[in-house]
Design an enzyme around this catalytic site. Structure first.
Site, short mmCIF file in Angstrom:
data_model
loop_
_atom_site.label_atom_id
_atom_site.label_comp_id
_atom_site.label_asym_id
_atom_site.label_seq_id
_atom_site.Cartn_x
_atom_site.Cartn_y
_atom_site.Cartn_z
CG LEU A 171 -20.59 1.40 -37.66
CD1 LEU A 171 -18.91 1.20 -37.64
CD2 LEU A 171 -21.08 0.99 -36.12
CG HIS A 172 -25.52 7.30 -36.74
ND1 HIS A 172 -26.22 5.89 -36.32
CD2 HIS A 172 -26.23 7.98 -35.86
CE1 HIS A 172 -27.03 5.78 -35.23
NE2 HIS A 172 -27.00 7.24 -35.18
NE ARG A 173 -26.65 5.22 -31.36
CZ ARG A 173 -27.64 6.06 -31.02
NH1 ARG A 173 -27.17 7.20 -30.73
NH2 ARG A 173 -28.92 5.66 -31.28
#
Length: 364
Positions: A209-211
C-alpha cells in the site's frame, strides 16, 4: 546513427527500460546504427536500487544522474527540467524516450519538446480518468506532446485516437515490464523473510500500500488493515512497507502476530514472494500486471485502474477502498472461485524488440 536519450526516474522506470536497453544493444551488435544514453533523474532515492539492482536487470550504470531528490510536485518538476535541459544541451540526441507516468516522464518530455527534440512515450495512452492522481496528470500532459506512442493495449490505442492522434503515430507493441518479468523469472531470489517465517507456497498473502488515498486517511487505513487481517483465513500477511507508512501504522497501533511488516524488497525478492503467494493485496498498477502474468490472484484497493486489461484478461479485481469490500473478496479467494489469467495480447516478452525495430524504421 540514431542517438536516443532514455529517461528513468524511479525503480519501476528502470524495470521498464532494462529490456529496451538490452534490445538496443542487440540491434547495435547486429550492425544497426543505434545508440543510447541513460539518464537517471534521481527523482526517487531507493536504497534497494544499488549496483546489484542494475546488475540483476542487466542495466548499465546511468551516464548521468541529475540527482533532483525529493520535494513538492512543483519543485521536482522544475528541478528536473532545469537539469535535464543542461544535460540535453551538453549531450544532444535525436529522440528522448520516456516510460510510464512519474514526474520525470512529464518533465523531461516538456524539456525535450521545447528544444525541438522528438519524444517517444513507452506505455502511452493508459488512463484512469482520475485527476486526483498525479500520475494521471503526468500521463495526459506527456501524451499531449508525444511524437510516437508505444502502447500496451488496444484500449490505450483507442484512448489516443479519441484525442486525435493519427494512426501512424500509434504503435501497439505490448508491455516492457512483462519483458523484464519473463526474462528474470528464472532468477527470482528467495528473500530472508521466507526462512525466517517458515513460509510455504500458497500459504501466505503479500500486501503493498502506498497511495495517499489509502495510507494518509489514518482511520480508513486502520479499518482496511483490520479487515484484511480478520478475513485472511489465518494466513501470514507479508507487507514490505515504506518507512513512512510503517510509522503511520505504528501510531495507529496496527499490529497482529500474523502481520509481518518487512523492509522494502529488491525486485527479484519481491517477485519471488508474489509468484508463490496465495494472493496479492495492493494499490499498485505495476504489481497488478506482474501478478496477472504469474496467475496469482490480485485484489486492488482502488476505485479505478489505468490497466483494465489486468481485470478483463488477468487475475486482478478492483475492490475499491471501502473496508467492507475486503470480506467478500477474501471469501471468493478462499472458496477457490478466483479467475485465472487469459492470454493478454502482445504481453509475450518480445515488446522491446518490437520497439527498437519500429524506432529504426521511423528514424533509421
Amino acid at each position: 546513427m540514431l542517438n536516443i536519450t532514455i529517461i528513468a526516474g524511479a525503480r519501476p522506470n528502470f524495470v521498464k527500460v532494462a529490456p529496451i536497453i538490452k534490445a538496443i544493444n542487440s540491434s547495435k551488435s547486429n550492425g544497426n546504427s543505434i545508440d543510447f544514453r541513460l539518464v537517471h533523474t534521481g527523482q526517487h532515492y531507493d536504497k534497494k536500487m544499488s549496483g546489484s539492482f542494475f546488475d540483476q536487470l542487466g542495466i548499465p550504470e546511468p551516464n548521468a544522474n541529475l540527482a533532483v531528490g525529493s520535494g513538492t510536485q512543483a519543485e521536482q518538476t522544475g528541478n528536473i527540467m532545469v537539469r535535464f535541459e543542461e544535460e540535453l544541451l551538453a549531450n544532444p540526441c535525436d529522440i528522448v524516450l520516456v516510460v510510464g507516468d512519474v514526474t520525470s516522464t512529464m518533465a523531461c518530455s516538456i524539456t525535450a519538446k521545447k528544444l525541438n527534440i522528438q519524444v517517444i512515450h513507452v506505455e502511452a495512452g493508459i488512463r484512469s480518468w482520475d485527476l486526483s492522481m498525479p500520475e494521471e496528470i503526468n500521463r495526459m500532459i506527456t501524451d499531449s506532446i508525444t511524437d510516437h506512442f508505444f502502447t500496451t493495449s488496444e484500449l490505450a490505442n483507442e484512448n489516443l485516437r479519441k484525442t486525435g492522434v493519427k494512426e501512424e503515430r500509434i504503435h501497439f507493441v505490448g508491455n516492457t515490464m512483462i519483458d523484464t518479468l519473463l526474462s528474470q523469472r528464472p532468477h527470482f531470489l528467495k528473500p530472508p523473510v521466507w526462512d525466517e517465517l517458515g513460509l510455504q507456497e500458497n500459504e501466505y498473502l503479500v500486501m503493498t500500500l502506498h497511495r495517499p488515498a489509502n495510507v494518509d486517511e489514518e482511520e480508513k487505513l486502520k479499518d482496511l488493515m483490520d479487515e484484511i487481517v480478520k478475513h485472511s483465513n489465518e494466513l501470514p500477511l507479508i507487507f514490505p512497507v515504506h518507512p513512512r507508512t510503517a510509522k503511520i501504522l505504528n501510531n495507529l497501533g496496527v499490529s497482529h502476530p500474523r502481520l509481518h511488516m518487512v523492509e522494502p524488497l529488491s525486485y527479484l525478492e519481491f517477485n519471488y514472494l508474489v509468484e508463490k503467494a496465495k494472493a496479492v493485496v495492493t494499490d499498485s498498477g505495476g504489481i497488478t500486471e506482474e501478478a496477472s502474468i504469474m496467475n496469482v490472484p490480485c485484489m486492488t484497493l482502488r476505485d479505478n485502474t489505468e490497466r483494465p486489461e489486468t481485470m478483463e484478461l488477468g487475475t486482478n479485481e478492483l475492490i475499491g477502498t471501502n473496508p467492507d469490500a475486503i470480506a467478500p473478496a477474501m471469501e471468493k479467494l478462499f472458496s477457490g472461485n478466483w479467475k485465472e489469467v487469459q492470454e493478454i495480447p502482445m504481453w509475450d516478452g518480445k515488446t522491446s524488440g518490437r520497439i527498437v525495430e519500429k524506432l529504426l524504421e521511423i528514424y533509421g
